[in-house]
Design an enzyme around this catalytic site. Structure first.
Site, PDB file in Angstrom:
ATOM      1  CB  SER A  15      -0.909   0.012   1.234  1.00  0.00           C
ATOM      2  OG  SER A  15      -0.155   0.291   2.388  1.00  0.00           O
ATOM      3  CE  LYS A  87      -4.001   1.722  13.132  1.00  0.00           C
ATOM      4  NZ  LYS A  87      -4.923   2.856  13.164  1.00  0.00           N
ATOM      5  CB  THR A 132     -14.397   5.439  11.418  1.00  0.00           C
ATOM      6  OG1 THR A 132     -13.333   4.722  12.039  1.00  0.00           O
ATOM      7  CG2 THR A 132     -15.691   4.949  12.002  1.00  0.00           C
ATOM      8  CB  SER A 134     -11.060   1.219  13.803  1.00  0.00           C
ATOM      9  OG  SER A 134     -11.328   2.223  14.745  1.00  0.00           O
ATOM     10  N   GLY A 155     -10.750   0.542   3.339  1.00  0.00           N
ATOM     11  CA  GLY A 155      -9.941   0.826   2.164  1.00  0.00           C
ATOM     12  C   GLY A 155      -8.714   1.627   2.548  1.00  0.00           C
ATOM     13  CB  THR A 159     -10.167   3.749  -0.819  1.00  0.00           C
ATOM     14  OG1 THR A 159      -9.155   3.045  -1.512  1.00  0.00           O
ATOM     15  CG2 THR A 159     -11.528   3.200  -1.179  1.00  0.00           C
ATOM     16  CB  CYS A 247      -5.229  -4.409  15.727  1.00  0.00           C
ATOM     17  SG  CYS A 247      -5.504  -5.381  14.237  1.00  0.00           S
TER      18      CYS A 247
HETATM   19  N1  LIG Z   1      -5.270  -0.665  10.024  1.00  0.00           N
HETATM   20  C1  LIG Z   1      -4.842   0.237   9.011  1.00  0.00           C
HETATM   21  C2  LIG Z   1      -3.787   1.177   9.468  1.00  0.00           C
HETATM   22  N2  LIG Z   1      -2.668   0.734  10.071  1.00  0.00           N
HETATM   23  C3  LIG Z   1      -1.911   1.828  10.425  1.00  0.00           C
HETATM   24  C4  LIG Z   1      -2.571   2.963  10.008  1.00  0.00           C
HETATM   25  C5  LIG Z   1      -2.151   4.359  10.191  1.00  0.00           C
HETATM   26  C6  LIG Z   1      -0.778   4.613  10.704  1.00  0.00           C
HETATM   27  C7  LIG Z   1      -0.512   4.209  12.116  1.00  0.00           C
HETATM   28  O1  LIG Z   1      -1.410   4.132  12.976  1.00  0.00           O
HETATM   29  O2  LIG Z   1       0.666   3.982  12.405  1.00  0.00           O
HETATM   30  C8  LIG Z   1      -3.760   2.568   9.391  1.00  0.00           C
HETATM   31  C9  LIG Z   1      -4.769   3.441   8.781  1.00  0.00           C
HETATM   32  C10 LIG Z   1      -5.655   4.150   9.760  1.00  0.00           C
HETATM   33  O3  LIG Z   1      -5.893   3.664  10.874  1.00  0.00           O
HETATM   34  O4  LIG Z   1      -6.180   5.214   9.414  1.00  0.00           O
END
Ligand SMILES: NCc1[nH]cc(CCC(=O)O)c1CC(=O)O
Length: 313
Positions: A15, A87, A132, A134, A155, A159, A247
Site C-alpha cells: 500500500s 498497531k 471510519t 475501526s 480501504g 479510497t 487490533c
Molecule cells: N489498520 C490500518 C492502518 N494501520 C496503520 C494505520 C495508520 C498509521 C498508524 O497508525 O501507524 C492505518 C490506517 C488508519 O488507521 O487510518
C-alpha cells in the site's frame, strides 16, 4: 563509517502508506549505516485482498491479518527486516521472530477530515455521517456523540479520501500518522483530542521485525530504536494483550512519559456507544509491561470482557 557486509532486504505491504513508511525507515537506516545496501520488497497480505465489512473482520478475529505473509517471508529469509504499523502487529511474535526496533512515534492521535462546515467534531450537525475503519472509533464516537451516524468505511487512505469527496459521508476519521507519512498532513482539519477518542494501542508507531537469530539485521534495525516509544507502546500493547484482544477490538490505550513516570490510560467501549469503561494507571517506566497487564486486570474486573465479546458478534 558503519556498514555491514551483506545487503539487507526490507519487506512491507504494497500500500502507499506501507511504502511511504518503509522508505522513511530505509532512509533513517541509511543515515546510520551509510555503507550498507538496502532493498525494498513488497508483499501482499490477506488484509490487502479481503474486502469484507468491518463487522465480518472483527468476527473472524483474525490476528495476523496484515502480517502473516510478511512473517513467512522473514522466516524463509526472503526478507531480513519487516516494517509494520505497530498497531496492526499481533501482541506476540511467532517463534523465531522478534520486534527488534521501534522508531520514535511522532503522532498517536486520530484525525478528522470534513466537508465545509464539518471540520470539528463538536461542530458537526446532528446526524452527520462519519466514515471510519475501526470498531474502536465507532464505539468511542458514538459514546461522545450518540446523534452521529457513524458508518463503515474501509480501504486505503486514497479510497477513504475519495469516499469523502462523494455524497455518502460528511467527515471521515483516520490515523493522523498515516496522513503525515503520506505527506497529507495539510488535509487534517482536526487532531481529535484523546479525551474524546483514545487512539489504538501502538497507533502511529512503526515496528521493525527480524529473525531473532539474525544478529546483523537485529543490530541494523536497533540503530533507530527509541526507548521512550518502546516503553509507551509496550504498556499499551500489554494492556491489549491482557484483555485477550487484538487490533480489531473496541479498545484504546495511550501512555505518556514524564521524568521516568509512565501514565497509561485505557478504554474499552460498547460498539453501540452506550458504555465506555475508562481507567488509568501510573508507575515507573521500567515496569511498563506490568502496568499494562495490571490495567487490563482492573478493566476485566470492571466488565471489559463482555464489551469485547459483544463487538465480535
Ligand atoms: N489498520 C490500518 C492502518 N494501520 C496503520 C494505520 C495508520 C498509521 C498508524 O497508525 O501507524 C492505518 C490506517 C488508519 O488507521 O487510518
Amino acid at each position: 563509517m558503519r556498514g555491514v557486509s551483506r545487503s539487507i532486504t526490507v519487506g512491507t505491504r504494497g500500500s502507499a502508506l506501507a511504502l511511504a513508511q518503509t522508505r522513511w525507515v530505509v532512509a533513517r537506516l541509511k543515515e546510520e549505516w551509510p555503507d550498507t545496501e538496502f532493498r525494498i520488497q513488497t508483499i501482499s497480505t490477506k488484509g490487502d485482498r479481503d474486502r469484507s465489512s468491518l463487522e465480518t473482520l472483527a468476527q473472524k478475529g483474525d490476528k495476523g491479518f496484515w502480517v502473516k505473509e510478511i512473517e513467512d517471508a522473514l522466516l524463509s529469509s526472503r526478507i531480513d527486516i519487516a516494517v509494520h504499523s505497530l498497531k496492526d502487529l499481533p501482541t506476540a511474535q511467532p517463534e523465531g521472530l522478534e520486534i527488534s526496533s521501534i522508531p520514535k512515534r511522532v503522532e498517536a492521535r486520530d484525525a478528522l477530515i470534513g466537508k465545509e462546515g464539518m471540520k470539528r467534531l463538536v461542530d458537526l450537525p446532528q446526524g452527520a455521517r462519519i466514515g471510519t475503519s475501526s470498531v474502536r472509533r465507532k464505539a468511542f464516537l458514538r459514546a461522545f456523540r450518540p446523534d452521529l451516524d457513524v458508518k463503515d468505511l474501509r480501504g486505503n487512505v486514497d479510497t477513504r479520501l475519495a469516499a469523502l469527496a462523494g455524497n455518502e459521508y460528511d467527515a471521515i476519521i483516520l490515523a493522523a500518522a498515516g496522513l503525515t507519512r503520506l505527506e497529507m498532513r495539510n488535509r487534517i482539519d482536526e487532531l481529535v483530542d484523546p479525551d474524546i477518542l483514545l487512539p489504538a494501542p501502538g497507533q502511529g508507531a512503526l515496528a521493525l521485525e527480524t529473525r531473532s537469530d539474525d544478529d546483523l539485521a537485529v543490530e541494523v534495525a536497533y540503530a533507530i530504536h527509541d526507548r521512550a516509544t518502546d516503553d509507551r507502546t509496550t504498556a499499551e500493547r500489554e494492556f491489549l494483550a491482557g484483555l485477550g484482544a487484538g487490533c480489531m477490538a473496541p479498545v484504546g490505550a495511550l501512555a505518556t512519559l514524564k521524568g521516568g513516570v509512565l501514565t497509561l490510560e485505557g478504554w474499552v467501549g460498547a460498539l453501540d456507544g452506550t458504555q465506555v469503561i475508562r481507567a488509568t494507571i501510573e508507575g515507573d517506566a521500567d515496569e511498563c509491561a506490568d502496568l499494562g497487564a495490571q490495567l487490563a486486570e482492573d478493566m476485566l474486573a470492571q466488565g471489559a470482557q463482555a464489551l469485547i465479546d459483544a463487538a465480535k458478534v
